[in-house]
Design a protein around this motif. Sequence first.
Motif, PDB file in Angstrom:
ATOM      1  N   SER A 127      -0.565  13.032  -3.715  1.00 51.30           N
ATOM      2  CA  SER A 127      -1.814  13.504  -4.321  1.00 51.30           C
ATOM      3  C   SER A 127      -3.050  12.957  -3.614  1.00 51.30           C
ATOM      4  CB  SER A 127      -1.885  13.113  -5.791  1.00 51.30           C
ATOM      5  OG  SER A 127      -0.675  12.635  -6.248  1.00 51.30           O
ATOM      6  N   LEU A 128      -2.875  11.943  -2.769  1.00 56.48           N
ATOM      7  CA  LEU A 128      -4.036  11.377  -2.088  1.00 56.48           C
ATOM      8  C   LEU A 128      -4.000  11.719  -0.602  1.00 56.48           C
ATOM      9  CD1 LEU A 128      -3.968   7.838  -3.714  1.00 56.48           C
ATOM     10  CD2 LEU A 128      -5.524   9.694  -4.279  1.00 56.48           C
ATOM     11  N   ASP A 129      -5.183  11.680   0.024  1.00 58.69           N
ATOM     12  CA  ASP A 129      -5.188  12.025   1.448  1.00 58.69           C
ATOM     13  C   ASP A 129      -4.600  10.899   2.308  1.00 58.69           C
ATOM     14  OD1 ASP A 129      -7.292  10.247   1.519  1.00 58.69           O
ATOM     15  OD2 ASP A 129      -8.798  11.824   1.341  1.00 58.69           O
ATOM     16  N   GLU A 130      -4.528  11.167   3.607  1.00 60.09           N
ATOM     17  CA  GLU A 130      -3.780  10.344   4.568  1.00 60.09           C
ATOM     18  C   GLU A 130      -4.091   8.844   4.509  1.00 60.09           C
ATOM     19  OE1 GLU A 130      -1.219   9.280   7.343  1.00 60.09           O
ATOM     20  OE2 GLU A 130      -1.215  11.096   6.134  1.00 60.09           O
ATOM     21  N   LYS A 131      -5.388   8.485   4.391  1.00 65.39           N
ATOM     22  CA  LYS A 131      -5.748   7.073   4.532  1.00 65.39           C
ATOM     23  C   LYS A 131      -5.736   6.296   3.218  1.00 65.39           C
ATOM     24  CE  LYS A 131      -7.986   6.685   8.858  1.00 65.39           C
ATOM     25  NZ  LYS A 131      -9.090   7.221   9.586  1.00 65.39           N
TER      26      LYS A 131
ATOM     27  N   PHE B  90       0.858  -1.182   0.000  1.00 67.62           N
ATOM     28  CA  PHE B  90       0.000   0.000   0.000  1.00 67.62           C
ATOM     29  C   PHE B  90       0.893   1.230   0.000  1.00 67.62           C
ATOM     30  CE2 PHE B  90      -1.994  -3.537   2.186  1.00 67.62           C
ATOM     31  CZ  PHE B  90      -3.212  -3.624   1.543  1.00 67.62           C
ATOM     32  N   VAL B  91       0.926   1.935  -1.122  1.00 66.28           N
ATOM     33  CA  VAL B  91       1.898   3.015  -1.269  1.00 66.28           C
ATOM     34  C   VAL B  91       1.239   4.374  -1.075  1.00 66.28           C
ATOM     35  CG1 VAL B  91       3.593   4.028  -2.821  1.00 66.28           C
ATOM     36  CG2 VAL B  91       3.162   1.580  -2.899  1.00 66.28           C
TER      37      VAL B  91
ATOM     38  N   CYS C 146      -9.060  15.990  -3.271  1.00 61.35           N
ATOM     39  CA  CYS C 146      -9.357  14.789  -4.055  1.00 61.35           C
ATOM     40  C   CYS C 146     -10.726  14.249  -3.677  1.00 61.35           C
ATOM     41  CB  CYS C 146      -8.366  13.673  -3.723  1.00 61.35           C
ATOM     42  SG  CYS C 146      -6.719  14.044  -4.187  1.00 61.35           S
ATOM     43  N   TYR C 147     -11.465  13.777  -4.660  1.00 63.95           N
ATOM     44  CA  TYR C 147     -12.722  13.081  -4.374  1.00 63.95           C
ATOM     45  C   TYR C 147     -12.703  11.741  -5.089  1.00 63.95           C
ATOM     46  CZ  TYR C 147     -14.320  17.731  -3.001  1.00 63.95           C
ATOM     47  OH  TYR C 147     -14.449  18.947  -2.400  1.00 63.95           O
ATOM     48  N   ASP C 148     -13.058  10.657  -4.390  1.00 62.51           N
ATOM     49  CA  ASP C 148     -13.074   9.362  -5.058  1.00 62.51           C
ATOM     50  C   ASP C 148     -14.396   9.177  -5.804  1.00 62.51           C
ATOM     51  OD1 ASP C 148     -15.052   8.247  -3.365  1.00 62.51           O
ATOM     52  OD2 ASP C 148     -13.520   7.802  -1.876  1.00 62.51           O
TER      53      ASP C 148
ATOM     54  N   VAL D 214      -7.076   2.094  -2.489  1.00 64.84           N
ATOM     55  CA  VAL D 214      -7.831   1.516  -1.374  1.00 64.84           C
ATOM     56  C   VAL D 214      -7.590   2.336  -0.100  1.00 64.84           C
ATOM     57  CG1 VAL D 214      -7.668  -0.816  -2.318  1.00 64.84           C
ATOM     58  CG2 VAL D 214      -5.978  -0.073  -0.671  1.00 64.84           C
ATOM     59  N   SER D 215      -8.517   2.199   0.847  1.00 69.91           N
ATOM     60  CA  SER D 215      -8.315   2.815   2.168  1.00 69.91           C
ATOM     61  C   SER D 215      -7.842   1.732   3.117  1.00 69.91           C
ATOM     62  CB  SER D 215      -9.615   3.384   2.707  1.00 69.91           C
ATOM     63  OG  SER D 215     -10.027   4.455   1.912  1.00 69.91           O
ATOM     64  N   VAL D 216      -6.807   2.053   3.877  1.00 72.15           N
ATOM     65  CA  VAL D 216      -6.277   1.052   4.806  1.00 72.15           C
ATOM     66  C   VAL D 216      -7.131   1.010   6.077  1.00 72.15           C
ATOM     67  CG1 VAL D 216      -3.910   1.004   4.015  1.00 72.15           C
ATOM     68  CG2 VAL D 216      -4.620   2.775   5.613  1.00 72.15           C
ATOM     69  N   ASP D 217      -7.056  -0.105   6.758  1.00 69.51           N
ATOM     70  CA  ASP D 217      -7.860  -0.309   7.953  1.00 69.51           C
ATOM     71  C   ASP D 217      -6.935  -0.676   9.102  1.00 69.51           C
ATOM     72  OD1 ASP D 217     -11.011  -1.861   8.491  1.00 69.51           O
ATOM     73  OD2 ASP D 217      -9.445  -1.584   9.980  1.00 69.51           O
TER      74      ASP D 217
END
Length: 448
Positions: free
Chosen positions: A296-300, A291-292, A359-361, A325-328
């Motif tokens: 450009s993407l937010d924290e999670k 998970f890199v 950013c918006y997914d 993906v969002s990490v858990d």
Amino acid sequence: MNAFFIRNIIFPLMEKFKGNTIRKKFKFLQELCYSSKQEIESFQKEELKNLLLYCIENVPAYKGFKYLKEKIEKDPSEAIGEFPVLEKKNFIKNFDYYLSERVDISKCILNRTGGSTGEPVKFYMDRETVEWYEAARYLGLSWWGINIGDRCLMLWASRNDIRNSNNLKEKIKERFLKNRIIISSWDINEKNLKEIIRKIKRFKPLYIYAYPSAVYKLAYLLNENGVVFDLKLKGVVTTAENLYEYQRELIQKVFKCPVINEYGARDAGIIAYQCPHGKIHVMSPNIYLEFVKTESLDEKRRILLATDLHNFVMPRLRYKLGDIVSVDEEGCDCNIAFPVIKEIDGREDEVLITRSGKCYDSHFLTTIMREMEVESILQYQLIQHSLDNLTLKIIKSDKFNENEIHKILKLISEKMDGAKVDVEYVNSIETGPSGKTRYVIREFNFSK
Ligand SMILES: [Zn+2]
């Protein structure tokens, strides 16, 4: 056909005839998933070590990394970080370099992605690779009480798959060996609804396996027409596209069963599966994920890199699937010990970017529409042409109301730092050859 008969007679016969070991692998994965985190990690490490050592000896693209041999033997999960990230375009360009020198090409299977996002990717795999994919899918299904050979209604949209399933030999195989019937999402419409209902009632599926957009379309029509089913389904498994909350809600309401999210990719197999506690568990004995973080993407949110641990025919290390993906960090309290991902946010080119860097997914517009309780839109596609310019394509619903559309356009514009949003009313929204519906498309690359 009786599921017991398929499971206990036909399936074992098929295994003997073809020499495959899907059930053996499935049983192995099943035991492993209920064991300890340490056992799972040590199995995965061993598989990763074997793959990396094989690559530096036999795969031209990786032969230059022989100097990493000791490091790989010591700690493969640290050594893999020394290999380059593999972008799809580089893989396509240097296709031959990724083919193992020890491979017998006549025993390989050539597969390809549908190319819903850019150029299709071709790649080789062998039966062994496919068996691991199949075993992982059966494992995911087993978490929901679905067994090999259970009656399956498939609602599909990939033109290639449907074309293959239309010949008689394939139809017989589908019906009697796999206990499955397929309905094309192009055939799901008001005109065919009666025939579809008759087919489903006669077949009595135990579960549905579908593109979310296809099963949503059917659920929508059934709901509009007040059709009540009493199928006692174990679940609706959705795959291939992002599953949106509004789709999940209606599907659950109409089919009266849980919606199960399967996360797979044609060029990486079954990556993860949702468990009955709602978390998405990674099939870590089959696939090594990284998970890199990116600026450009937010924290999670993370960019996903995948290494298929069982494809020795054409190995791709640290392959960038293009998914975010969002990490858990919390984990899952069910007894499945595979690691979890919080959410699959969609593809990298489905993330909208504003002038100020927000950013918006791809769930962005769905969330807005939900909060506003929008009724005017049957289907939409939002295209970002540039930082300052977007187009919203809309298929109108029966409850269309122009004021509502104006409000949505205004709100999108505000969120997008004042960008211009045009509206275009259409009768259909084109899907690519893979049949995947894309709700959000960003047409330009971002670099920061
Ligand atoms: Zn779980």
